[in-house]
Design a protein around this motif. Structure first.
Motif, mmCIF file in Angstrom:
data_model
loop_
_atom_site.group_PDB
_atom_site.id
_atom_site.type_symbol
_atom_site.label_atom_id
_atom_site.label_comp_id
_atom_site.label_asym_id
_atom_site.label_seq_id
_atom_site.Cartn_x
_atom_site.Cartn_y
_atom_site.Cartn_z
ATOM 1 N N ARG A 31 21.278 -37.870 -29.265
ATOM 2 C CA ARG A 31 20.216 -37.463 -28.352
ATOM 3 C C ARG A 31 18.865 -38.009 -28.810
ATOM 4 N N GLY B 56 17.334 -31.848 -28.198
ATOM 5 C CA GLY B 56 18.228 -32.259 -29.273
ATOM 6 C C GLY B 56 17.783 -31.657 -30.594
ATOM 7 N N SER C 228 20.813 -30.886 -20.687
ATOM 8 C CA SER C 228 22.235 -30.640 -20.940
ATOM 9 C C SER C 228 22.555 -29.168 -20.793
ATOM 10 N N ILE D 235 25.004 -33.566 -24.527
ATOM 11 C CA ILE D 235 24.155 -34.756 -24.434
ATOM 12 C C ILE D 235 23.711 -35.038 -22.997
ATOM 13 N N MET E 283 15.799 -35.087 -23.682
ATOM 14 C CA MET E 283 16.862 -35.524 -24.578
ATOM 15 C C MET E 283 16.422 -35.358 -26.032
#
Length: 267
Positions: A254, A126, A166, A21, A122
């Motif tokens: 996310r 994700g 990430s 994350i 994000m």
């Protein structure tokens, strides 16, 4: 920087470093959302060093094997499990170092530390993690890691220099797409973090020596110790949960955070 704020930073880093994350994204977001001064790259890397110690202790058997293989590697031999793993970790680290140097020379490091960038990465990565986890096969283990895998995962890891991506998330994504089962995909990701954090921590330490900023050194040391404890606990919990839980809960987090950040960025 107050001790309380440093504690929050270290806790965030320790908990999020090994979850897919984006720990760096959270460390950048905290001052932007609270209005506090940005803690800067020195503190960011210092708390990463704390998590480095945690991953080395958790995977101490793998780390010991790699260190035993380094002498063979230095002699040009990669015929033992340790020397082979050391060689592949070295190969996987080259892309992120090259990309990181290019970003630094281009002056783009600070430019990417924004809510908009983090929101999109994000959200986007994700979704990519979700697809990889659902579609990827689970017929390979870490011991079957090849040179081709190391190069591919190294390139994936380089993408993580974009805040919000990430490092663990993107390398786990790459490993799942290559067919590694969840537990070993995470294991490879964590082992890849060791030389990467060592390299970035070493470079930042040189910058710190040049500036002779003693207070930053003290804050960094405190942050490293605090993040170590949080990271060891979070890593242990995640690796145990992977035996029964997919990466979907992290994907949901996310996506929700990405949508919220984009709403804030474009409002």
């Amino acid at each position: 920087m107050s001790l309380a704020y440093l504690f929050i930073l270290a806790l965030i880093q320790g908990i999020t470093e090994f979850l897919p994350i984006s720990s760096s994204g959270h460390l950048i977001l905290l001052p932007q959302l609270t209005g506090a001064a940005d803690q800067g790259a020195v503190i960011d890397v210092a708390v990463h060093v704390g998590t480095l110690a945690a991953v080395m202790i958790f995977f101490r058997a793998d780390v010991a094997m790699v260190f035993r293989g380094v002498p063979d590697l230095m002699r040009g031999r990669i015929d033992s499990p340790g020397s082979r793993m050391a060689f592949l970790l070295f190969i996987a680290t080259i892309p992120v170092m090259a990309f990181g140097l290019a970003l630094k020379m281009a002056g783009l490091v600070e430019a990417m530390r924004s809510i908009t960038v983090i929101g999109w990465t994000m959200l986007g990565f994700g979704i990519v993690l979700y697809v990889a986890d659902k579609k990827g096969a689970e017929d390979r283990i870490a011991e079957g890691w090849t040179l081709r895998d190391a190069i591919i995962l190294g390139l994936w890891q380089a993408v993580a220099l974009i805040p919000g991506t990430s490092r663990s998330g993107i390398t786990i994504t790459g490993a799942r797409l290559l067919g590694f089962e969840r537990h070993d995909a995470a294991r490879l990701s964590m082992l890849m973090s060791i030389p990467t954090i060592m390299a970035s921590g070493g470079l930042t330490a040189l910058d710190l020596i040049e500036t002779m900023d003693g207070q930053a050194a003290v804050n960094g040391a405190i942050g490293a110790v605090l993040s170590f404890g949080a990271a060891l606990l979070a890593l242990s919990l995640m690796m145990r949960l992977l035996n029964a839980v997919s990466f979907t809960p992290y994907v949901i987090y996310r996506i929700i955070l990405g949508v919220v950040l984009l709403a804030l960025a474009y409002s």
